[in-house]
Enzyme design. Structure first.
Site, short mmCIF file in Angstrom:
data_model
loop_
_atom_site.label_atom_id
_atom_site.label_comp_id
_atom_site.label_asym_id
_atom_site.label_seq_id
_atom_site.Cartn_x
_atom_site.Cartn_y
_atom_site.Cartn_z
CD GLU A 1 -2.94 -0.95 2.41
OE1 GLU A 1 -3.12 -0.02 3.27
OE2 GLU A 1 -3.76 -1.91 2.38
CD GLU B 1 -3.73 -5.99 4.09
OE1 GLU B 1 -4.68 -5.03 4.31
OE2 GLU B 1 -2.52 -5.79 4.18
C1 FCB Z 1 -4.69 -2.11 5.45
C2 FCB Z 1 -3.14 -2.35 5.85
C3 FCB Z 1 -3.34 -3.48 7.07
C4 FCB Z 1 -4.35 -3.24 8.15
C5 FCB Z 1 -5.89 -3.08 7.13
C6 FCB Z 1 -6.98 -2.65 8.26
O1 FCB Z 1 -4.56 -0.63 4.85
O2 FCB Z 1 -2.37 -2.93 4.99
O3 FCB Z 1 -2.13 -3.36 7.65
O4 FCB Z 1 -4.13 -1.80 8.69
O5 FCB Z 1 -5.47 -1.99 6.61
#
Ligand code: FCB
Length: 800
Positions: free
Chosen positions: A172, A373
């Site tokens: 990110e 994620e």
């Molecule tokens: C993302 C991050 C992770 C966590 C989630 C909720 O942006 O990569 O570390 O904080 O959000």
């Protein structure tokens, strides 16, 4: 790869990867072990005011020391892949120079442990924990950091490359650059739009240089992980196909360029989108982009990692100033979505994921996709040794359906990793926001798989989701077979006695022949029942409740009796204004048959608000007098009076009381019982107040001894407080019961183990829960609202 709807499951392609993700600083702890240097997150979290509650990652989930057990748990859940990040400051404590062997050893052991459990290690090289020494040289605004990242990548690959096949460079970059350097809510906490653009570019450069190192070293799969969000208009939240106005389309495009294409295009196409270059130029110039950079960034990658949580909802709004996190967005309004939200306040929009995946496969067809994620924070409640996180399961279910739809539409999605394996340090939000499928008790480090983890285990086992039974016989089919009307069938099924025996037999015969299973949704249309009950916990912090054995006993029993009665139970927290509103709305929505309410404070507005919705409500405990409501309580006043009368019968004359919190109804009732028992004897009352904790009992006892050194007995309105009081009595040299007799209330487990063992009032908690459930079911069936008070029992032990 083929996708098939095998029988009852919504199947994913063969070889689809199921896993979970974490990040080093969020879980490892061991911040100073084995030569680890400080990172920007150590500095940031230790700076007052930066994180919620001043939380830091010093201990986090202590995964550094508990990884063996954690891997065992992953294996039990059936994970095929585990994405973790390597902490750069463990490998190069000051950001450059020779690798620290002890730091590498940890990941070496972790990888071996994973492989032995048949779990593929997916390594993220950078998940935000930049060595502080590099930040001191300018951090990501300094071009040199990208070259340091390439060196670090080489060091990690040298050690793990023989066993790790899948590598992610940067996690990110938008968040690292914009939240860290643009608006300062993440480490390192700087706030400059120009610096954020520089940082973004250098993070991209680091990705490219790192990817090249990995490729040359023979890495099998190389990926970049981006936080991607479909950018949509408010109307598209519920109708993705809605065509926006020209002005809205321009707003959407500008924001899409900033959040998505600023990273996708350089990495996958070797160019920045024009609108981004224009904004960058305006904000701080383009001097940081050097010849050859875009070629260096545009390395072939095998996978694009997608972190998806929520869409970005915008529309054109002339006159609106630019959003600080999105420079150059004048005349654009960032609006919320009309959708349910998670505890982070993020709108839950599963269709956003299918939209995103479909778009990526269309616009960047050469790269495979992996959801690195996806997940949600909710206010979890631990009930005994379970966490019924239905919201989280529903969240995953919705997003997996969306992912499946995208695959069916041709998207090349290869796997899905939930965020997160464990509740963890959620950056600026500290430990309050829980994203884990496994609950972590940060006091004891106990791990507890939530219901969502158990559900996920089944998804993995089936390589897919259970599809609604599509071919099951319908009510209409039964009606046709029996030659009767639909309404006759439903009346039989719902046990109404308005159908003759002859027709009943015909209908039941057809039901058996067809193997008809009444569908609860259809049934609820007929009966106007939903068979859903909310168990609402009001006005107390969940953490305190989680540790309170009486509370979990009562919740466990209420849940069990309701489920035995065929009801679905949703546990809801209403310990904030927002939570109360959610409960009220839900109660008024018609989706519930009734509510079992656990409310303790006399000032709690929820009982009255629920009474106004008109749905049946039964309180566990008497609500405030002003609320007309049905309840099942224990005899708090009577129990207290019996304890005090017992002390009187033992010849005590100066009987003090330690009362519970004056704003709780149960405490008021117990105090009333104490006073009533004394009133008839003419003895005066001596009262101190505690908050039910052991320490408060001790304090109250000290105060009583000061106020009346000659007292000869104490009635304590809670056993924990009584244990605290016992300690103070023995410290002050009073013999119990010879000098001072003492009686408690509740009969918790520990009461029989004190020295001397504690006389106390036993409250039948399970019976109370059962009575509440009975009262509620009766009301749902149209019966009157009534209440009951269950007798308590005095358990006499050595302390009196
Ligand atoms: C993302 C991050 C992770 C966590 C989630 C909720 O942006 O990569 O570390 O904080 O959000």
């Amino acid at each position: 790869m083929t996708v098939s709807a095998r029988g009852e499951t919504l199947a994913f392609p063969g070889g689809f990867v199921w896993g979970a993700a974490t990040a080093a600083y969020q879980i490892e702890g061991a911040a100073r072990d084995d030569g680890r240097g400080p990172s920007i997150w150590d500095t940031f979290s230790h700076t007052p005011g930066r994180t919620a509650g001043g939380h830091t990652g010093d201990e986090a989930c202590d995964h550094y020391h508990r990884y063996v057990g954690d891997v065992r748990m992953m294996a039990e859940l059936g994970l095929g892949a585990y994405r973790f990040s390597v902490a750069w400051p463990r490998i190069q404590p000051s950001g450059s120079g020779p690798a620290n062997a002890a730091g590498l050893d940890f990941y070496d052991r972790l990888v071996d442990e994973l492989l032995a459990a048949d779990i593929a290690p997916y390594v993220t090289l950078y998940h935000w924990d930049l060595p502080q020494a590099l930040e001191d040289l300018g951090g990501w605004t300094n071009r040199d950091t990208a070259y340091r990242f390439a060196d670090y990548t080489r060091a990690v690959h040298d050690r793990l490359g023989d066993r790790v096949g899948t590598w992610m460079t940067i996690n990110e970059p938008w968040v690292a650059a914009v939240l860290g350097y643009g608006i300062g809510v993440h480490a390192p906490g700087r706030a400059s739009a120009a610096e954020a653009f520089r940082a973004s570019h250098h993070l991209l450069l680091a990705h490219g240089l790192g990817a090249r190192v990995l490729r040359e070293a023979g890495a099998r799969e190389i990926a970049l992980t981006l936080n991607l969000a479909p950018v949509i208009t408010p109307g598209q939240v519920s109708d993705p196909d809605l065509v926006p106005s020209a002005e809205d389309a321009e707003a959407v495009n500008r924001v899409d360029c900033l959040i998505n294409r600023q990273f996708l295009d350089p990495a996958l196409r070797g160019s920045y989108p024009e609108p981004v270059l224009a904004i960058m130029d305006r904000v701080g110039g383009l001097g940081h982009i050097r010849d050859g950079d875009l070629e260096a960034i545009n390395q072939p990658v095998d996978l694009l990692g997608i972190n998806y949580y929520t869409p970005c909802v915008v529309r054109s709004e002339p006159g609106e100033p630019s959003n600080a996190a999105y420079p150059g967005t004048e005349d654009i309004l960032f609006s919320g979505a009309h959708a349910p939200t998670t505890a982070m306040g993020w709108a839950i929009v599963p269709t956003g994921l299918s939209q995103l995946l479909t778009r990526l496969s269309r616009d960047y067809p050469e790269v495979g996709l992996l959801v690195t994620e996806n997940g949600a924070a909710f206010d979890d409640v631990v009930t005994g040794d379970q966490v019924h996180d239905t919201d989280r399961t529903a969240f995953f279910e919705g997003h997996l359906r969306a992912a499946h739809a995208a695959i069916e539409a041709g998207s090349d999605l290869r796997g899905f990793l939930v965020w997160s394996l464990l509740d963890n340090f959620e950056w600026a939000e500290g430990y309050d926001k829980r994203f884990g499928i496994v609950h972590v008790d940060f006091e004891t480090q106990r791990r507890l798989p939530k219901d969502s983890a158990l559900w996920y285990r089944e998804v993995i086992r089936h390589n897919g989701l259970h599809r609604e039974r599509v071919r099951r016989p319908t009510l209409e089919a039964v009606a046709a077979r029996a030659g009767v009307s639909r309404s006759t069938v439903s009346r039989v099924i719902n046990g109404e006695d308005t159908v003759s025996d002859e027709f009943r037999a015909i209908v039941l015969n057809a039901v058996n022949e067809l193997g008809y299973v009444p569908n609860s949704a259809a049934r609820s249309l007929v009966t106007r029942r939903t068979d859903s009950i909310a168990l609402v916990v009001s006005d107390s912090p969940s953490e305190a409740h989680a540790d309170d054995p009486l509370f979990s006993a009562i919740v466990r029993s209420a849940t069990r009796y309701l489920e035995e009665a065929g009801k679905r139970v949703t546990l809801m927290l209403a310990d904030s204004a927002e939570g109360r509103l959610r409960v009220e709305r839900y109660a008024a929505s018609g989706h519930l048959d009734g509510v079992v309410l656990n409310s303790t404070l006399s000032s709690d507005p929820l009982p009255a608000a629920l009474a106004r919705t008109g749905i049946p409500v039964v309180s566990l405990g008497r609500p405030a007098v002003s609320v007309p409501s049905s309840y099942a309580d224990i005899d708090n006043a009577g129990g207290a009076a019996s304890a005090v009368r017992h002390l009187l019968a033992r010849g005590r004359r100066r009987i003090a009381a330690i009362a519970g919190p004056p704003d709780t109804i149960a405490a008021q009732d117990r105090l009333r019982g104490y006073r009533e028992a004394l009133r008839d004897t003419g003895h005066r009352s001596i009262i101190a107040v505690g908050d039910l904790t052991l320490a408060s009992g001790a304090d109250a006892m000290r105060q009583l001894l000061r106020d009346d050194p000659a007292l000869d007995a104490v009635f304590v309105a809670g056993d924990l407080m009584a244990i605290g009081a016992l300690r103070v009595l023995s410290e002050s040299g009073r013999r119990v019961p010879d000098d001072v007799a003492i009686a408690g209330f509740d009969d918790i487990e520990a009461a029989s183990h004190t020295v001397p063992a504690l006389t106390t009032v036993r409250a039948p908690r399970a019976d109370q829960a059962r009575a509440a459930v009975r009262l509620l079911l009766r009301q749902i069936d149209g019966g009157p609202a009534s209440s009951t008070i269950l007798p308590t029992e005095l358990v006499i032990r050595e302390s009196t």
